[in-house]
Structure formats: C-alpha cells, structure tokens
Scaffold this motif. Structure first.
Motif, PDB file in Angstrom:
ATOM      1  N   ALA A  32       0.839  -1.188   0.000  1.00  0.00           N
ATOM      2  CA  ALA A  32       0.000   0.000   0.000  1.00  0.00           C
ATOM      3  C   ALA A  32       0.882   1.248   0.000  1.00  0.00           C
ATOM      4  CB  ALA A  32      -0.903   0.003   1.230  1.00  0.00           C
ATOM      5  N   MET A  33       0.401   2.279  -0.657  1.00  0.00           N
ATOM      6  CA  MET A  33       1.114   3.558  -0.703  1.00  0.00           C
ATOM      7  C   MET A  33       0.142   4.670  -0.330  1.00  0.00           C
ATOM      8  SD  MET A  33       3.480   3.031  -4.102  1.00  0.00           S
ATOM      9  CE  MET A  33       4.611   4.378  -3.692  1.00  0.00           C
ATOM     10  N   ALA A  34       0.687   5.781   0.123  1.00  0.00           N
ATOM     11  CA  ALA A  34      -0.169   6.842   0.636  1.00  0.00           C
ATOM     12  C   ALA A  34       0.477   8.206   0.471  1.00  0.00           C
ATOM     13  CB  ALA A  34      -0.491   6.598   2.109  1.00  0.00           C
ATOM     14  N   TRP A  35      -0.361   9.222   0.620  1.00  0.00           N
ATOM     15  CA  TRP A  35       0.091  10.616   0.688  1.00  0.00           C
ATOM     16  C   TRP A  35      -0.346  11.189   2.041  1.00  0.00           C
ATOM     17  CZ3 TRP A  35       3.220  12.935  -2.796  1.00  0.00           C
ATOM     18  CH2 TRP A  35       3.331  12.345  -4.065  1.00  0.00           C
ATOM     19  N   PHE A  36       0.578  11.921   2.636  1.00  0.00           N
ATOM     20  CA  PHE A  36       0.307  12.680   3.841  1.00  0.00           C
ATOM     21  C   PHE A  36       0.714  14.124   3.572  1.00  0.00           C
ATOM     22  CE2 PHE A  36      -0.466   9.446   7.168  1.00  0.00           C
ATOM     23  CZ  PHE A  36      -0.149   8.301   6.458  1.00  0.00           C
ATOM     24  N   ARG A  37       0.330  15.028   4.450  1.00  0.00           N
ATOM     25  CA  ARG A  37       0.766  16.417   4.299  1.00  0.00           C
ATOM     26  C   ARG A  37       0.975  17.036   5.668  1.00  0.00           C
ATOM     27  NH1 ARG A  37      -4.867  19.088   1.912  1.00  0.00           N
ATOM     28  NH2 ARG A  37      -6.051  19.066   3.861  1.00  0.00           N
ATOM     29  N   GLU A  87      -0.637  14.903   8.559  1.00  0.00           N
ATOM     30  CA  GLU A  87      -1.963  14.290   8.503  1.00  0.00           C
ATOM     31  C   GLU A  87      -2.125  13.431   7.254  1.00  0.00           C
ATOM     32  OE1 GLU A  87      -5.062  17.224   8.348  1.00  0.00           O
ATOM     33  OE2 GLU A  87      -4.449  17.981   6.378  1.00  0.00           O
ATOM     34  N   PHE A  88      -2.971  12.448   7.390  1.00  0.00           N
ATOM     35  CA  PHE A  88      -3.294  11.547   6.287  1.00  0.00           C
ATOM     36  C   PHE A  88      -4.080  12.286   5.221  1.00  0.00           C
ATOM     37  CE2 PHE A  88      -4.481   7.643   4.248  1.00  0.00           C
ATOM     38  CZ  PHE A  88      -5.802   7.801   3.869  1.00  0.00           C
ATOM     39  N   VAL A  89      -3.766  11.991   3.956  1.00  0.00           N
ATOM     40  CA  VAL A  89      -4.502  12.568   2.833  1.00  0.00           C
ATOM     41  C   VAL A  89      -5.245  11.473   2.065  1.00  0.00           C
ATOM     42  CG1 VAL A  89      -4.339  13.830   0.655  1.00  0.00           C
ATOM     43  CG2 VAL A  89      -2.903  14.506   2.600  1.00  0.00           C
ATOM     44  N   ALA A  90      -4.499  10.472   1.605  1.00  0.00           N
ATOM     45  CA  ALA A  90      -5.108   9.407   0.811  1.00  0.00           C
ATOM     46  C   ALA A  90      -4.181   8.203   0.770  1.00  0.00           C
ATOM     47  CB  ALA A  90      -5.390   9.890  -0.611  1.00  0.00           C
ATOM     48  N   SER A  91      -4.780   7.034   0.566  1.00  0.00           N
ATOM     49  CA  SER A  91      -3.980   5.818   0.423  1.00  0.00           C
ATOM     50  C   SER A  91      -4.612   4.918  -0.632  1.00  0.00           C
ATOM     51  CB  SER A  91      -3.870   5.074   1.749  1.00  0.00           C
ATOM     52  OG  SER A  91      -5.134   4.578   2.145  1.00  0.00           O
ATOM     53  N   VAL A  92      -3.777   4.022  -1.153  1.00  0.00           N
ATOM     54  CA  VAL A  92      -4.242   3.063  -2.153  1.00  0.00           C
ATOM     55  C   VAL A  92      -3.603   1.722  -1.854  1.00  0.00           C
ATOM     56  CG1 VAL A  92      -2.402   3.756  -3.764  1.00  0.00           C
ATOM     57  CG2 VAL A  92      -4.475   2.638  -4.634  1.00  0.00           C
ATOM     58  N   SER A  93      -4.367   0.659  -2.001  1.00  0.00           N
ATOM     59  CA  SER A  93      -3.865  -0.680  -1.734  1.00  0.00           C
ATOM     60  C   SER A  93      -2.938  -1.133  -2.850  1.00  0.00           C
ATOM     61  CB  SER A  93      -5.032  -1.653  -1.586  1.00  0.00           C
ATOM     62  OG  SER A  93      -5.795  -1.682  -2.786  1.00  0.00           O
ATOM     63  N   TRP A  94      -2.344  -2.298  -2.667  1.00  0.00           N
ATOM     64  CA  TRP A  94      -1.317  -2.762  -3.583  1.00  0.00           C
ATOM     65  C   TRP A  94      -1.789  -2.877  -5.032  1.00  0.00           C
ATOM     66  CZ3 TRP A  94      -1.240  -7.571  -6.227  1.00  0.00           C
ATOM     67  CH2 TRP A  94      -2.373  -8.352  -6.009  1.00  0.00           C
ATOM     68  N   VAL A 142       5.238   4.473   1.912  1.00  0.00           N
ATOM     69  CA  VAL A 142       4.990   3.085   1.527  1.00  0.00           C
ATOM     70  C   VAL A 142       4.859   2.224   2.777  1.00  0.00           C
ATOM     71  CG1 VAL A 142       5.887   1.065   0.324  1.00  0.00           C
ATOM     72  CG2 VAL A 142       6.243   3.332  -0.630  1.00  0.00           C
ATOM     73  N   SER A 143       3.871   1.352   2.745  1.00  0.00           N
ATOM     74  CA  SER A 143       3.666   0.411   3.841  1.00  0.00           C
ATOM     75  C   SER A 143       4.402  -0.891   3.564  1.00  0.00           C
ATOM     76  CB  SER A 143       2.170   0.147   3.989  1.00  0.00           C
ATOM     77  OG  SER A 143       1.912  -0.876   4.930  1.00  0.00           O
ATOM     78  N   ARG A 144       4.501  -1.718   4.582  1.00  0.00           N
ATOM     79  CA  ARG A 144       5.008  -3.080   4.371  1.00  0.00           C
ATOM     80  C   ARG A 144       3.865  -4.035   4.040  1.00  0.00           C
ATOM     81  NH1 ARG A 144       8.515  -2.135   9.081  1.00  0.00           N
ATOM     82  NH2 ARG A 144      10.655  -1.838   8.350  1.00  0.00           N
ATOM     83  N   ARG A 145       2.655  -3.563   4.141  1.00  0.00           N
ATOM     84  CA  ARG A 145       1.480  -4.392   3.898  1.00  0.00           C
ATOM     85  C   ARG A 145       0.813  -4.027   2.579  1.00  0.00           C
ATOM     86  NH1 ARG A 145      -1.676  -4.814   9.723  1.00  0.00           N
ATOM     87  NH2 ARG A 145       0.062  -5.717  10.898  1.00  0.00           N
ATOM     88  N   SER A 146       0.019  -4.950   2.070  1.00  0.00           N
ATOM     89  CA  SER A 146      -0.679  -4.716   0.810  1.00  0.00           C
ATOM     90  C   SER A 146      -1.890  -3.795   1.001  1.00  0.00           C
ATOM     91  CB  SER A 146      -1.129  -6.042   0.199  1.00  0.00           C
ATOM     92  OG  SER A 146      -1.975  -6.746   1.096  1.00  0.00           O
ATOM     93  N   VAL A 147      -2.477  -3.848   2.188  1.00  0.00           N
ATOM     94  CA  VAL A 147      -3.603  -2.985   2.549  1.00  0.00           C
ATOM     95  C   VAL A 147      -3.361  -2.543   3.986  1.00  0.00           C
ATOM     96  CG1 VAL A 147      -6.090  -2.763   2.823  1.00  0.00           C
ATOM     97  CG2 VAL A 147      -5.158  -4.301   1.077  1.00  0.00           C
ATOM     98  N   THR A 148      -3.562  -1.274   4.265  1.00  0.00           N
ATOM     99  CA  THR A 148      -3.287  -0.807   5.614  1.00  0.00           C
ATOM    100  C   THR A 148      -4.159   0.373   5.977  1.00  0.00           C
ATOM    101  OG1 THR A 148      -1.477  -0.248   7.133  1.00  0.00           O
ATOM    102  CG2 THR A 148      -1.483   0.817   4.971  1.00  0.00           C
ATOM    103  N   ASN A 188       1.882   2.970  10.210  1.00  0.00           N
ATOM    104  CA  ASN A 188       1.719   1.911   9.214  1.00  0.00           C
ATOM    105  C   ASN A 188       2.664   2.080   8.027  1.00  0.00           C
ATOM    106  OD1 ASN A 188      -0.488   0.617  10.543  1.00  0.00           O
ATOM    107  ND2 ASN A 188      -1.820   2.245   9.821  1.00  0.00           N
ATOM    108  N   PHE A 189       3.371   3.201   7.972  1.00  0.00           N
ATOM    109  CA  PHE A 189       4.205   3.525   6.811  1.00  0.00           C
ATOM    110  C   PHE A 189       5.643   3.786   7.250  1.00  0.00           C
ATOM    111  CE2 PHE A 189       0.795   3.756   3.774  1.00  0.00           C
ATOM    112  CZ  PHE A 189      -0.320   4.038   4.542  1.00  0.00           C
TER     113      PHE A 189
END
Length: 123
Positions: free
Chosen positions: A32-37, A45-52, A97-103, A109-110
């Motif tokens: 899983a990957m994500a954007w924070f700001r 803060e968390f913005v968005a994430s997407v699974s693997w 980037v997470s170590r998991r496919s979904v988080t 988690n990242f």
C-alpha cells in the motif's frame, strides 16, 4: 526503499496539481502507498492511500471528492491528482509506503517516506 516525490508548486485557489511519487524498488508494487501532508505548525496528517492493486482507496474527509489517488504498478509510481485546490491545502506533501498490501491511515503503518514536495495555494 527510496521515494522521490515531485509535482508540487504554486497554484491559485480552484486550480489543479498532480503529484507523483516513484519508488525505487519493484517490491513497492506489492505494498500500500499513501500521501500525507504537513502544514506549518501542524501535525502531519493523512490525505489518501491506495492498496497494492489499486482496489482499495481511502481519502481524508477534507479532500474527498477533490483529490484522486492512483497507482501504476508497472513502474511502482503513485499519483495524487488534486483539483479545486483551496488555500488550506497548502502544505508539504509526503508519499509513503507500507510493508502491507492494505493498511490503515496511521503514520506508524508507513515505515518508508519520501522527502516531500511543497504545495502552495494562493487565495
């Protein structure tokens, strides 16, 4: 793991920007990957994430409907399309980037982070 974010800049309110984040390892395609700001004086803060596989996407309530996260697993890149930008979106944006496919949304988690790219929205 190295993450290279790009695409930030100065834009007027109502405008759009597209951020990109390239991961240095092919294994990122399974995570899983994500954007924070982080705005000045505020916590990250968390913005968005997407699974693997792109099947699960999650958005913070204050960007829902304006931002879209997507990924290209072929080149391990994640994108953040930001439309109808507001002055309160001004911040340094970080990909992770997470170590998991979904988080979940939590920072813990990242374990891997990019260097950040500045987004400034003028009123």
């Amino acid at each position: 793991v190295q993450l290279q974010a790009s695409g930030g800049g100065l834009v007027q309110a109502g405008g759009s920007l597209r951020l990109s984040c390239a991961c240095s390892r092919r294994t990122c395609s399974n995570n899983a990957m994500a954007w924070f700001r982080q705005a000045p004086g505020k916590e990250r803060e968390f913005v968005a994430s997407v699974s693997w596989n792109g099947g699960n996407r999650d958005y913070a309530e204050n960007v829902q409907g304006r931002f879209t996260i997507a990924r290209d697993r072929a080149d391990t890149t994640v994108y953040l399309q930001m439309n109808n930008l507001k002055p309160e979106d001004t911040a340094v944006y970080y990909c992770a980037v997470s170590r998991r496919s979904v988080t979940g949304r939590g920072l813990a988690n990242f374990p891997y982070w990019g260097q950040g790219t500045q987004v400034t929205v003028s009123s």
